[in-house]
Design a protein around this motif. Sequence first.
Motif, PDB file in Angstrom:
ATOM      1  N   LEU A  74       0.712  -1.218  -0.205  1.00 51.49           N
ATOM      2  CA  LEU A  74      -0.058   0.099  -0.111  1.00 51.49           C
ATOM      3  C   LEU A  74       0.837   1.336  -0.052  1.00 51.49           C
ATOM      4  O   LEU A  74       0.465   2.171  -0.614  1.00 51.49           O
ATOM      5  CB  LEU A  74      -0.864   0.142   1.307  1.00 51.49           C
ATOM      6  N   ILE A  75       1.910   1.414   0.909  1.00 48.67           N
ATOM      7  CA  ILE A  75       2.713   2.719   0.861  1.00 48.67           C
ATOM      8  C   ILE A  75       3.524   2.553  -0.427  1.00 48.67           C
ATOM      9  O   ILE A  75       3.655   3.698  -0.904  1.00 48.67           O
ATOM     10  CB  ILE A  75       3.599   2.343   2.134  1.00 48.67           C
ATOM     11  N   PHE A  76       4.008   1.833  -0.932  1.00 46.19           N
ATOM     12  CA  PHE A  76       4.775   1.660  -2.172  1.00 46.19           C
ATOM     13  C   PHE A  76       3.980   2.211  -3.394  1.00 46.19           C
ATOM     14  O   PHE A  76       4.256   3.061  -4.158  1.00 46.19           O
ATOM     15  CB  PHE A  76       5.205   0.104  -2.765  1.00 46.19           C
ATOM     16  N   LEU A  77       2.532   1.551  -3.522  1.00 50.39           N
ATOM     17  CA  LEU A  77       1.617   2.009  -4.492  1.00 50.39           C
ATOM     18  C   LEU A  77       1.296   3.628  -4.250  1.00 50.39           C
ATOM     19  O   LEU A  77       1.302   4.303  -5.175  1.00 50.39           O
ATOM     20  CB  LEU A  77       0.359   1.347  -4.402  1.00 50.39           C
ATOM     21  N   GLN A  78       1.125   4.104  -3.105  1.00 51.06           N
ATOM     22  CA  GLN A  78       0.820   5.312  -2.935  1.00 51.06           C
ATOM     23  C   GLN A  78       2.101   6.323  -3.234  1.00 51.06           C
ATOM     24  O   GLN A  78       1.990   7.434  -3.990  1.00 51.06           O
ATOM     25  CB  GLN A  78       0.530   5.702  -1.364  1.00 51.06           C
ATOM     26  N   TYR A  79       3.342   5.871  -2.775  1.00 52.70           N
ATOM     27  CA  TYR A  79       4.463   6.735  -3.261  1.00 52.70           C
ATOM     28  C   TYR A  79       4.548   6.530  -4.857  1.00 52.70           C
ATOM     29  O   TYR A  79       4.905   7.564  -5.352  1.00 52.70           O
ATOM     30  CB  TYR A  79       5.711   5.865  -2.634  1.00 52.70           C
ATOM     31  N   ALA A  80       4.309   5.766  -5.317  1.00 53.89           N
ATOM     32  CA  ALA A  80       4.451   5.330  -6.886  1.00 53.89           C
ATOM     33  C   ALA A  80       3.437   6.305  -7.562  1.00 53.89           C
ATOM     34  O   ALA A  80       3.870   7.011  -8.538  1.00 53.89           O
ATOM     35  CB  ALA A  80       4.355   4.151  -7.270  1.00 53.89           C
ATOM     36  N   ILE A  81       2.417   6.135  -7.098  1.00 58.51           N
ATOM     37  CA  ILE A  81       1.280   7.131  -7.642  1.00 58.51           C
ATOM     38  C   ILE A  81       1.605   8.552  -7.549  1.00 58.51           C
ATOM     39  O   ILE A  81       1.524   9.422  -8.456  1.00 58.51           O
ATOM     40  CB  ILE A  81      -0.139   6.744  -7.157  1.00 58.51           C
ATOM     41  N   THR A  82       1.945   8.930  -6.472  1.00 52.69           N
ATOM     42  CA  THR A  82       2.198  10.370  -5.826  1.00 52.69           C
ATOM     43  C   THR A  82       3.482  10.812  -6.640  1.00 52.69           C
ATOM     44  O   THR A  82       3.692  11.894  -7.211  1.00 52.69           O
ATOM     45  CB  THR A  82       2.291  10.811  -4.480  1.00 52.69           C
ATOM     46  N   TRP A  83       4.496  10.035  -6.959  1.00 52.34           N
ATOM     47  CA  TRP A  83       5.581  10.316  -7.512  1.00 52.34           C
ATOM     48  C   TRP A  83       5.202  10.548  -9.188  1.00 52.34           C
ATOM     49  O   TRP A  83       5.755  11.418  -9.580  1.00 52.34           O
ATOM     50  CB  TRP A  83       6.608   9.243  -7.422  1.00 52.34           C
ATOM     51  N   LEU A  84       4.403   9.593  -9.779  1.00 50.49           N
ATOM     52  CA  LEU A  84       4.155   9.940 -11.123  1.00 50.49           C
ATOM     53  C   LEU A  84       3.074  11.213 -11.186  1.00 50.49           C
ATOM     54  O   LEU A  84       3.283  11.908 -12.313  1.00 50.49           O
ATOM     55  CB  LEU A  84       3.254   8.795 -11.628  1.00 50.49           C
ATOM     56  N   SER A  85       2.215  11.528 -10.336  1.00 51.32           N
ATOM     57  CA  SER A  85       1.471  12.651 -10.328  1.00 51.32           C
ATOM     58  C   SER A  85       2.161  13.741 -10.200  1.00 51.32           C
ATOM     59  O   SER A  85       1.761  14.922 -10.751  1.00 51.32           O
ATOM     60  CB  SER A  85       0.365  12.613  -9.373  1.00 51.32           C
ATOM     61  N   VAL A  86       3.365  13.889  -9.682  1.00 53.17           N
ATOM     62  CA  VAL A  86       4.141  15.064  -9.803  1.00 53.17           C
ATOM     63  C   VAL A  86       4.867  15.243 -11.095  1.00 53.17           C
ATOM     64  O   VAL A  86       5.028  16.444 -11.458  1.00 53.17           O
ATOM     65  CB  VAL A  86       5.274  15.116  -8.512  1.00 53.17           C
ATOM     66  N   ARG A  87       5.267  14.275 -11.697  1.00 52.96           N
ATOM     67  CA  ARG A  87       5.678  14.359 -12.990  1.00 52.96           C
ATOM     68  C   ARG A  87       4.910  14.170 -14.129  1.00 52.96           C
ATOM     69  O   ARG A  87       5.055  14.673 -15.254  1.00 52.96           O
ATOM     70  CB  ARG A  87       6.726  13.224 -12.949  1.00 52.96           C
ATOM     71  N   LYS A  88       3.830  13.698 -14.151  1.00 50.31           N
ATOM     72  CA  LYS A  88       2.806  13.598 -15.071  1.00 50.31           C
ATOM     73  C   LYS A  88       1.498  14.267 -14.926  1.00 50.31           C
ATOM     74  O   LYS A  88       0.588  13.722 -14.101  1.00 50.31           O
ATOM     75  CB  LYS A  88       2.526  12.012 -15.615  1.00 50.31           C
ATOM     76  N   ARG A  89       1.253  15.309 -15.540  1.00 48.62           N
ATOM     77  CA  ARG A  89      -0.221  15.970 -15.413  1.00 48.62           C
ATOM     78  C   ARG A  89      -1.391  15.225 -15.400  1.00 48.62           C
ATOM     79  O   ARG A  89      -2.554  15.157 -14.533  1.00 48.62           O
ATOM     80  CB  ARG A  89      -0.259  17.143 -16.022  1.00 48.62           C
ATOM     81  N   TRP A  90      -1.321  14.105 -16.442  1.00 49.93           N
ATOM     82  CA  TRP A  90      -2.661  13.320 -16.527  1.00 49.93           C
ATOM     83  C   TRP A  90      -2.771  12.287 -15.472  1.00 49.93           C
ATOM     84  O   TRP A  90      -4.037  12.148 -14.993  1.00 49.93           O
ATOM     85  CB  TRP A  90      -2.397  12.583 -17.901  1.00 49.93           C
ATOM     86  N   VAL A  91      -1.500  11.811 -14.891  1.00 54.78           N
ATOM     87  CA  VAL A  91      -1.760  11.232 -13.668  1.00 54.78           C
ATOM     88  C   VAL A  91      -2.356  11.713 -12.503  1.00 54.78           C
ATOM     89  O   VAL A  91      -3.421  11.306 -11.942  1.00 54.78           O
ATOM     90  CB  VAL A  91      -0.341  10.365 -13.138  1.00 54.78           C
ATOM     91  N   LYS A  92      -1.805  13.135 -12.285  1.00 57.06           N
ATOM     92  CA  LYS A  92      -2.353  13.941 -11.400  1.00 57.06           C
ATOM     93  C   LYS A  92      -3.876  14.270 -11.579  1.00 57.06           C
ATOM     94  O   LYS A  92      -4.551  14.120 -10.474  1.00 57.06           O
ATOM     95  CB  LYS A  92      -1.629  15.237 -11.126  1.00 57.06           C
TER      96      LYS A  92
END
Length: 171
Positions: A74-92
Amino acid sequence: MFFNGWENLFRTLIVGLLAYAVLVIFLRLSGNRTLSKMNAFDLIVTVALGSTLATILLSKQVALAEGALALGLLIFLQYAITWLSVRKRWVKKLVTGEPLMLLYRGEFLTQALHKARVTQDEVRAAIRSNGLSSVADAHAVILETDGSLSVVKESDEHDHSSLKDVRHSSP
């Protein structure tokens, strides 16, 4: 029914202490953002972590190693999604949504209010809680991605650059 023996209490105590320690270590490694309540996604992760910890503590079918893996996942998935959302606008945009303007220059944006399922009274309450006595004193009211209402006060300078990322249409 009320007491299943000392063995169960001892298991809950030992597994609880170890699972808690694992969770604290994982959270420290992942950074402060993991438990922030910045949006609905972050809230879901926080609730899932709590539910997982409770399951580890109270379910004999879940071994400590399995529970630790679940917490780590759970922590890894949250970290990965937030990492991506900072770098990719569509993910955010997919994960957090966008802030929505509900009032602009003293005028309620009816379509936005309906879409957000927010009443004019709720907007007025937000305006009052920001120390304003009139809707006209508010330049804008925004429904933020975490569900809170932000009030931007009317100012002489008219510098409202904080509204740059807010979706709105004129009334």
